[in-house]
Enzyme design. Structure first.
Site, short mmCIF file in Angstrom:
data_model
loop_
_atom_site.label_atom_id
_atom_site.label_comp_id
_atom_site.label_asym_id
_atom_site.label_seq_id
_atom_site.Cartn_x
_atom_site.Cartn_y
_atom_site.Cartn_z
N SER A 229 0.83 -1.19 0.00
CA SER A 229 0.00 0.00 0.00
C SER A 229 0.87 1.25 0.00
O SER A 229 2.03 1.20 0.42
CB SER A 229 -0.87 -0.04 1.26
OG SER A 229 -2.13 0.51 1.01
N GLY A 266 -3.20 -0.33 -3.65
CA GLY A 266 -1.91 0.12 -3.14
C GLY A 266 -1.35 1.37 -3.78
O GLY A 266 -0.21 1.76 -3.49
N GLU A 309 -7.87 -2.86 -7.28
CA GLU A 309 -8.62 -2.58 -6.06
C GLU A 309 -8.11 -1.33 -5.34
O GLU A 309 -7.64 -1.42 -4.20
CB GLU A 309 -8.51 -3.77 -5.10
CG GLU A 309 -9.01 -5.08 -5.66
CD GLU A 309 -8.63 -6.29 -4.81
OE1 GLU A 309 -9.37 -7.29 -4.87
OE2 GLU A 309 -7.61 -6.23 -4.11
N PRO A 310 -8.20 -0.17 -5.94
CA PRO A 310 -7.71 1.02 -5.25
C PRO A 310 -8.66 1.45 -4.12
O PRO A 310 -9.87 1.40 -4.28
CB PRO A 310 -7.68 2.09 -6.35
CG PRO A 310 -8.69 1.64 -7.35
CD PRO A 310 -8.74 0.13 -7.27
N GLY A 311 -8.10 1.82 -2.99
CA GLY A 311 -8.90 2.35 -1.89
C GLY A 311 -8.44 3.75 -1.56
O GLY A 311 -9.09 4.76 -1.85
N ARG A 352 -2.78 6.30 12.18
CA ARG A 352 -1.70 6.08 11.21
C ARG A 352 -0.34 6.67 11.64
O ARG A 352 0.69 6.04 11.44
CB ARG A 352 -2.11 6.58 9.82
CG ARG A 352 -3.35 5.84 9.29
CD ARG A 352 -3.62 6.10 7.81
NE ARG A 352 -2.65 5.45 6.97
CZ ARG A 352 -1.61 6.04 6.44
NH1 ARG A 352 -1.45 7.33 6.60
NH2 ARG A 352 -0.75 5.36 5.72
N TYR A 356 2.26 3.76 11.74
CA TYR A 356 3.19 3.70 10.59
C TYR A 356 4.14 4.90 10.52
O TYR A 356 4.77 5.11 9.48
CB TYR A 356 2.42 3.69 9.26
CG TYR A 356 1.22 2.79 9.19
CD1 TYR A 356 1.34 1.41 9.33
CD2 TYR A 356 -0.04 3.33 8.95
CE1 TYR A 356 0.23 0.60 9.22
CE2 TYR A 356 -1.16 2.51 8.84
CZ TYR A 356 -1.02 1.16 8.99
OH TYR A 356 -2.12 0.35 8.88
N CYS A 383 -4.26 9.59 26.52
CA CYS A 383 -3.25 9.41 27.57
C CYS A 383 -2.09 8.60 27.02
O CYS A 383 -1.90 7.43 27.39
CB CYS A 383 -3.88 8.69 28.76
SG CYS A 383 -5.27 9.62 29.37
N TYR A 413 -8.42 4.96 5.83
CA TYR A 413 -7.89 4.35 7.04
C TYR A 413 -7.87 5.32 8.23
O TYR A 413 -7.04 5.20 9.12
CB TYR A 413 -6.50 3.75 6.77
CG TYR A 413 -6.48 2.85 5.56
CD1 TYR A 413 -7.16 1.63 5.59
CD2 TYR A 413 -5.88 3.24 4.37
CE1 TYR A 413 -7.19 0.81 4.46
CE2 TYR A 413 -5.91 2.42 3.24
CZ TYR A 413 -6.57 1.21 3.29
OH TYR A 413 -6.61 0.41 2.18
#
Ligand code: LLP
Length: 457
Positions: A229, A266, A309-311, A352, A356, A383, A413
């Site tokens: 991705s 991806g 399959e692009p998201g 994210r 990542y 926290c 995401y």
């Protein structure tokens, strides 16, 4: 705010700014989406909130569809599956379908959401490396286009479930091509030592094809590859396609006809002005079609139907998160001072950066400022010291509590991976199109969270 962040679409129709195409800054300094100023949005739909530029998402979906249709016109055509894991709601699934896309789902919940939005089962695919009986049965009942099988064990399981339901499951096999591409290790998926797929290198892929051919209640119609991705180069996709085609040739030599190929999603986007500009849908489609054409010419096999399959590349740039600034604090660091700007959300609406080390940018959203900028870190209210929204961004030094702050490119995401950490209600999603606000997903309330708690006292 750096005005060039609101850059115009590039001429070939692939907008590469970090803001959605209908986002502009009014002379007052206020951001305005499809004719609606953010102040008005925040009044009707309090922050934190995901704001979706509906027309932007639709036009990105259309760009993929048109690019693939055009590139594959002289072959056997192409399908574009919108990867619902990036963001899904009933209306959003319907909009994608209206634009000619199919929907890639990775759970019963995603499949049911697409169906509830009016997408027929035949326009959905079902993914997952550990599908439940309920998921397989639902997919069979709804007549999905294909179930993507991830392992030898699952191949047997799908066959058994189909048999018990007097059905034949149309399947793809997900192959691990060994191509390593993509940003973070957690989102690269085609190298060997990870959980997805059937390895080409070790021969498990061929074993699975042969076995699928033998089984009575599955019909092997396609091969699938997803290499990772947030990829902004075309080479990995082309390499993976070549590996898949070698497997297809082998299958044909065994008398197993495979006439569908799915090359996954991806495709990368820009989160900040520092990121590369990813190739346009047209460029990706051209490269993929070229590989398919060479394969067909070399082998004489019939051209396969090709899916992608692009998201992220459809929905990420179409949304920003609108927050309200709370506490602002200067912290001494080795090289001077860093200003910590706290907002009313955080890692519960965008995991994210923590997961990542993803980079984002942010902009003061409802006013101009003449104040000099200063080095800021936008943080959430959780926290957790890793609760970072934007690691490093220059913001006006007069930023203060009550200011609206927008973080662009959060459509993929973000809401989809949101959590209730610290019992925070998850933010809703409001879509804007031609001056009209439509609530796609309402924000949760604390009562929603308490409704799950079964204590009766
Ligand atoms: N197809 C398959 C089989 C996938 O596993 C994925 C993403 C996609 C398509 C869509 O990929 P996209 O075009 O959106 O990059 N949560 C991570 C990304 C994980 C993606 C998992 N699979 C992130 O926030 O970056």
């Amino acid at each position: 705010m750096n005005m060039e962040q609101l850059e115009a679409p590039v001429p070939d129709g692939a907008p590469h700014g970090v803001w959605s195409i209908n986002t502009e800054r009014l002379p007052s300094g206020e951001l305005c989406v499809a004719g609606v100023p953010v102040g008005q949005i925040a009044q009707e739909f309090p922050t934190p909130r995901f704001v979706l530029d509906a027309n932007d998402a639709r036009s990105r979906a259309r760009a993929w569809k048109e690019a693939m249709d055009q590139a594959f016109a002289d072959l056997a055509g192409a399908h574009v599956y919108y990867a619902g894991k990036a963001f899904l709601s009933k209306a959003f699934a319907r909009w994608m379908y209206e634009e000619g896309l199919h929907i890639d789902t990775a759970s019963e919940g995603e499949l049911v959401t697409a169906l509830a939005g009016g997408v027929p089962g035949s326009a959905c695919g079902l993914h997952g490396n550990n599908k439940s009986r309920a998921e397989i049965e639902r997919a069979l009942r709804e007549g999905v286009a294909h179930i993507v099988v991830d392992s030898l064990a699952e191949l047997e399981f799908v066959n058994v479930v189909a048999q018990e339901n007097n059905a034949v499951a149309p399947i793809y096999l997900r192959l691990t091509t060994g191509v390593h591409a993509g940003g973070h290790e957690f989102i690269a998926t085609a190298h060997e030592d990870q959980k997805f797929g059937l390895s080409v290198t070790t021969g498990v892929a061929r074993q699975a094809m042969a076995r699928a051919h033998e089984l009575e209640n599955v019909q092997l119609i396609g091969l699938h590859s997803h290499i990772g991705s947030q990829i902004s180069a075309t080479e990995g996709f082309a390499q993976a396609a070549q590996v898949i085609f070698e497997e297809r040739v082998w299958a044909h030599e065994q008398g197993i006809a495979i006439n569908e190929i799915d090359l996954g999603g991806g495709y990368g986007i820009r989160y900040t002005a520092a990121d590369d500009i990813a190739p346009s849908p047209r460029e990706f489609a051209r490269i993929l079609a070229q590989v398919v054409r060479e394969h067909v010419e070399k082998t004489g096999l019939p051209a396969p139907l090709v899916s992608i399959e692009p998201g992220r590349s459809i929905v990420a740039p179409a949304m920003f998160t609108l927050y309200t600034v709370g506490t602002v604090k200067d912290v001494a660091i080795d090289s001077g001072v860093r200003t910590y700007v706290s907002v009313d959300g955080g890692m519960s609406d965008n995991i994210r950066p923590a997961l990542y080390e993803a980079d984002y940018t942010a902009a003061l959203a409802a006013r101009n400022s003449q104040a000099p900028t200063q080095r800021c870190r936008v943080v959430g209210k959780h926290c957790e010291s890793g609760d970072i929204v934007v690691r490093n961004v220059a913001l006006p030094s007069d930023i203060h509590a009550g200011d609206l702050l927008a973080v662009p490119a959060t459509g993929a995401y973000g809401r989809a991976m949101a959590s209730n950490y610290n019992m925070l209600p998850r933010p809703g999603v409001v879509a804007v199109e031609d001056g009209v606000l439509t609530e796609l997903i309402r924000s949760e309330s604390i009562d929603d969270l308490l409704a799950l708690d079964q204590d009766q006292q």
